[in-house]
Design an enzyme around this catalytic site. Sequence first.
Site, PDB file in Angstrom:
ATOM      1  N   GLY A  54      27.677  38.461 -51.683  1.00  8.52           N
ATOM      2  CA  GLY A  54      26.826  37.552 -51.470  1.00  8.52           C
ATOM      3  C   GLY A  54      27.351  36.505 -52.172  1.00  8.52           C
ATOM      4  O   GLY A  54      27.707  36.675 -53.590  1.00  8.52           O
ATOM      5  N   CYS A  55      27.376  35.576 -51.692  1.00  6.19           N
ATOM      6  CA  CYS A  55      26.622  34.016 -52.420  1.00  6.19           C
ATOM      7  C   CYS A  55      26.108  33.834 -53.610  1.00  6.19           C
ATOM      8  O   CYS A  55      26.535  33.831 -55.054  1.00  6.19           O
ATOM      9  CB  CYS A  55      26.983  32.746 -51.372  1.00  6.19           C
ATOM     10  SG  CYS A  55      25.210  33.430 -50.448  1.00  6.19           S
ATOM     11  N   PHE A  56      24.680  34.605 -53.655  1.00  6.25           N
ATOM     12  CA  PHE A  56      24.479  34.361 -54.643  1.00  6.25           C
ATOM     13  C   PHE A  56      24.442  35.532 -56.223  1.00  6.25           C
ATOM     14  O   PHE A  56      24.347  35.163 -56.676  1.00  6.25           O
ATOM     15  CB  PHE A  56      22.758  35.499 -54.152  1.00  6.25           C
ATOM     16  CG  PHE A  56      21.476  33.820 -53.021  1.00  6.25           C
ATOM     17  CD1 PHE A  56      21.387  32.303 -54.401  1.00  6.25           C
ATOM     18  CD2 PHE A  56      20.953  34.092 -52.641  1.00  6.25           C
ATOM     19  CE1 PHE A  56      20.906  31.956 -53.816  1.00  6.25           C
ATOM     20  CE2 PHE A  56      20.444  32.808 -51.247  1.00  6.25           C
ATOM     21  CZ  PHE A  56      20.208  31.414 -52.721  1.00  6.25           C
ATOM     22  N   ALA A  57      24.523  36.459 -54.956  1.00  2.00           N
ATOM     23  CA  ALA A  57      25.085  37.784 -55.750  1.00  2.00           C
ATOM     24  C   ALA A  57      26.602  37.650 -56.636  1.00  2.00           C
ATOM     25  O   ALA A  57      26.503  37.896 -58.340  1.00  2.00           O
ATOM     26  CB  ALA A  57      25.270  38.991 -55.458  1.00  2.00           C
TER      27      ALA A  57
END
Length: 345
Positions: free
Chosen positions: A148-151
């Site tokens: 994921g992008c945040f991850a």
Amino acid sequence: MKVAIIGATGYGGIELIRLLEQHPYFSIASLHSFSQVGECITNVYPHFQNVLVHTLQEIDAEEIVKEAEIVFLATPAGVSAELTPKLLAVGLKVIDLSGDFRMKDPFIYEQWYKRAAAKEEILSKAVYGLSEWKRSEVQNANLIANPGCFATAALLATLPLVRSGIIEEDSIIIDAKSGVSGAGKTPTTMTHFPELYDNLRIYKVNEHQHVPEIEQMLAEWNRETKPITFSTHLIPISRGIMVTLYAKVKREMEIEQLQKLYEETYEQSAFVRIRTQGEFPSPKEVRGSNYCDMGIAYDERTGRVTVVSVIDNMMKGAAGQAIQNANIIAGLEETTGLQHMPLYL
């Protein structure tokens, strides 16, 4: 090498098209859609006119494998879990941009995503594609769970500290802010222009689906890691993520030690750029690129380290990292087709 894209009309899909059309080794064999089958991609997105000519096709694994070797799934959670077994069965390699294969424990997936998990026999085949930390596993994988992008931004910032064991395992706080493209193409009240312009919104407080993804990866490198505090905010920019990590060190340190830790960790990682001591990045400085830029600080009064990590959520947070993983699978240099200078203005 020929590739196909399923979910080609979403934001992740069109970013994949943009990158793959400029890639020196990969070429697009077919584009696939659920709702716009038969449409020319240029009718859906006129900015592709005179660049490529593809008619959006139905999704048929037997037909896709006749032309392609790798399939990128730019599909929502739940859809990828349904499609992937059929794609793997015909011999295709799959790189999935959804969250369907990121969690090894199906119960945890169902708890956070509020939907049925993929079958365990498929989950067991998936490799979590955080390229800088999973290169050897990605190289031989048939199914990549693109992070994921945040991850991505959070893990690249946190893993050096967690692996080294220098921080208190229960002290990790991650404050994240994202541009609106991270919410996807389908409009909502929260992403509506009058609601977001000149505004800032926190969302999914204590329940964002990237929390277990981050915790799972941290635990791989330090089993003592405790649950994290993670908050996400929507800001009125189109693309970009800024993550600010806070953690308490176990013993007194010098900022030079922390700076050295990050520089040495990522010295072989072309897409991770560590700022000089005392300097911190902003999302604008990585926009349109596959870079993750980081700056590090240490507060002697509180014993806390602060790491600022920025990425373009559509690039390193999605399509760019997916192609980085495809490069690794194909035995290419990771940077192939991804050496775009950031678009500052």
